[in-house]
Enzyme design. Sequence first.
Site, short mmCIF file in Angstrom:
data_model
loop_
_atom_site.label_atom_id
_atom_site.label_comp_id
_atom_site.label_asym_id
_atom_site.label_seq_id
_atom_site.Cartn_x
_atom_site.Cartn_y
_atom_site.Cartn_z
N HIS A 192 -122.31 51.86 -78.05
CA HIS A 192 -121.21 51.37 -78.90
C HIS A 192 -120.50 52.50 -79.66
O HIS A 192 -119.31 52.71 -79.48
CB HIS A 192 -121.71 50.28 -79.83
N HIS A 205 -120.84 56.17 -87.24
CA HIS A 205 -120.30 55.14 -88.13
C HIS A 205 -121.26 53.99 -88.43
O HIS A 205 -121.14 53.35 -89.46
CB HIS A 205 -118.95 54.61 -87.62
N GLU A 251 -125.51 52.08 -92.01
CA GLU A 251 -125.65 50.64 -92.12
C GLU A 251 -126.91 50.14 -91.41
O GLU A 251 -127.64 49.31 -91.93
CB GLU A 251 -124.40 49.97 -91.52
N ASP A 252 -127.16 50.68 -90.21
CA ASP A 252 -128.16 50.06 -89.33
C ASP A 252 -129.43 50.88 -89.10
O ASP A 252 -130.32 50.43 -88.39
CB ASP A 252 -127.54 49.79 -87.94
N ASP A 291 -113.54 50.54 -83.55
CA ASP A 291 -114.79 49.79 -83.60
C ASP A 291 -114.53 48.33 -83.23
O ASP A 291 -115.21 47.73 -82.40
CB ASP A 291 -115.36 49.90 -85.02
N ASP A 323 -88.34 41.05 -66.34
CA ASP A 323 -88.91 40.64 -67.62
C ASP A 323 -90.37 41.03 -67.76
O ASP A 323 -90.95 40.87 -68.83
CB ASP A 323 -88.79 39.11 -67.79
MN MN Z 1 -119.56 49.61 -85.04
#
Ligand code: MN
Length: 723
Positions: free
Chosen positions: A93, A117, A121-122, A182, A301
């Site tokens: 990711h 990033h 957090e994780d 992200d 178009d």
């Molecule tokens: Mn992320």
Amino acid sequence: MSADNAVDADRSAGAPRRGLRRIDLLRLGRAALLGPSGRDRVPDAIEHLTKVHRARHPEAGPEAIETLRRAYVLAESSHRGQMRKSGEPYITHPLAVTLILAELGAETTTLTASLLHDTVEDTEVTLDQVREEFGQEVSYLVDGVTKLEKVDYGAAAEPETFRKMLVATGNDVRVMSIKLADRLHNMRTLGVMRPEKQVRIAKVTRDVLIPLAERLGVQALKTELEDLVFAILHPEEHARTRAMIAANAAGPDLLAAVAEDLRKVLREADIAAEVAIRPRHAVSVHRVLLKRGGAELGSCDFGRLLVVVAEDADCYAVLGELHTCFTPVIAEFKDFIAAPKFNLYQSLHTAVADERGRIAEVLVRTRRMHRVAEAGVIALGDPHAVEETPQAAEAELGATAAETWGRVDPTQPGWLARLLEWQRDAPDPDTFWSALRDDLAQDREITVFATESGESIGTMRLAAGASCVDAAYAVHGEAGHQCVGARVNGRLAPLGTRLRDGDTLQLLMDDSATSGPDADWLEHAITPAARIAITRWLTQNPATAGEDKPASAPAVRPAHAAGQARAAEPVAVTDLPHATVRLARCCTPVPPDGVTGFVIRGGTVAVHRVECPSTARMVTAGRAPVPVRWRDDSPANGFRATVLAEALSRPRLLADLTEAIAAQGVGIVSAAVEPPQEHRVRHTYTVELPDPQALAVLMRAMRSVPGVYDVYRARLAVTAAQP
Ligand code: MN
């Protein structure tokens, strides 16, 4: 139109670029499973990333690559053992997010922060550790993304929280760049989530992330996000649109034929340019369909032509060829080079018809403009490096726009700087939040040309539907309170007048005024800046609010009155009692033209120029002319005249002529260009004069434009392109 303005890269219709990305990501996933393969060399997993980065930033040296390697190693080791819902290792990711940013040309610091990033957090990694190993800037960006993450995934974005987040990230839009990439990767891989979760995430993307991408000018991300949201929220319409795109792709490509014609024209004119077809993405096709009221779409178009050249001047050369060798649809012409959108987007937009009447939309831009159109603020590189040389930034933007309409700071593009100002001014979080939501909902903008005593002093972008009141606050901030009147296209207009794309605007300010806004200004103001300022003023000045204030704001009313008087009173008079007089549209008489009148339906007297063919026809038919004369006290503006210019066809002719007209303070009501015959072209302009004397001066100015050999008034009825 602005939501749809920049190139719609077709990421969703199976265009090659997206296919490539998918393969890259699969490879990255496998490489990530194998882990870093040596201490000193670049791990296989980020080899592709560093290659893309160096292609965009040749100045990125070994130390930059080493930083990316260290960031990858830390991210990979700390996320190890974590899996995404899809079953892939988690590191795929941040890698995919970073690759998206690298392709858009983000600089090394952003990429480093992007790799890291999700670590704070994780994982066990702390912000202090990031700061120690990668420096203050990277840790600041990681911290910002971590905070934004919490906002988006919370049950509801609390106004107060959102406000704090904006302040936090407002210091650096690179945080938002990472957030957008992200979100794009999460949206691409949303299929593994429960349907109700997909819908919830898609709605936040639609309401907040897509408007942000638009505002930051990151078109490449915006278009792909739009299609992903479309597929989740409107699966049936999405499928239908995709089927139409597929059916069109299977048929003959008429746009390719127009492109080939255009290449030939440009080769003959010796202009080096790349002409490409940009397929519209599904949402863009869907928008065209809605615009046509469901009528069947033609092959042209489904895409637009993109012409990329080396220099700014070449853009106008291409435009000149386009408008002389094809029939331009003048209403579609927009010059976003002279007047960049506030998300920094620049291009010329036009539409042309070929000899079979097929209409193709064309975008013309330089390579640099193309990078900015695709990647917006991400393409601007290190904002701090730019900040040190503000002159360079202003040169890129056009000094006039930068000087006149405020600060140019790539870390805080115009709207973000304004947003931060409002949030400081807003009385409470709810006001700010609703103002922000309203602002994000405005996805259409207009360009208004500002003048001062007939001189152009710059341009501004306003939300569609904005009035003179909105413009006053956009230009003068709080001092917008002192606006006492406005001239729109040369004539006095009520402050509530809705501005239209291409209008010229002169704001009449009264520095001495101790006055403030009327309560009815709130009805005229649609922009948050204006509404917040007016509301605050009215709250602080309750005694005068809502009443007539002849003593405090005298000039407002004459301005209103003059605007209305002009429409109602005749400019020419006749001796016939009680007769209504009106100027004929066929010959557009202007004082001091010799004029004569004829009684038409309902007893109205139509005023024609003496030499108008209608005059001769009426006389021949036995109609009795009625003597008419100009009023001595004719109002000074509002006269229309139709003027023709004959010229030798050359690049930039149209741009030079319209510039010469605008320089005289004359507004163009409509314009038409006939296809060239033996290198000669004829342009027809219906103009609105600030005063009758302006006509002679205007025609002289037009004659002095190189290549123009004759300028004359229309003698025959001219069908205006628009009323
Ligand atoms: Mn992320």
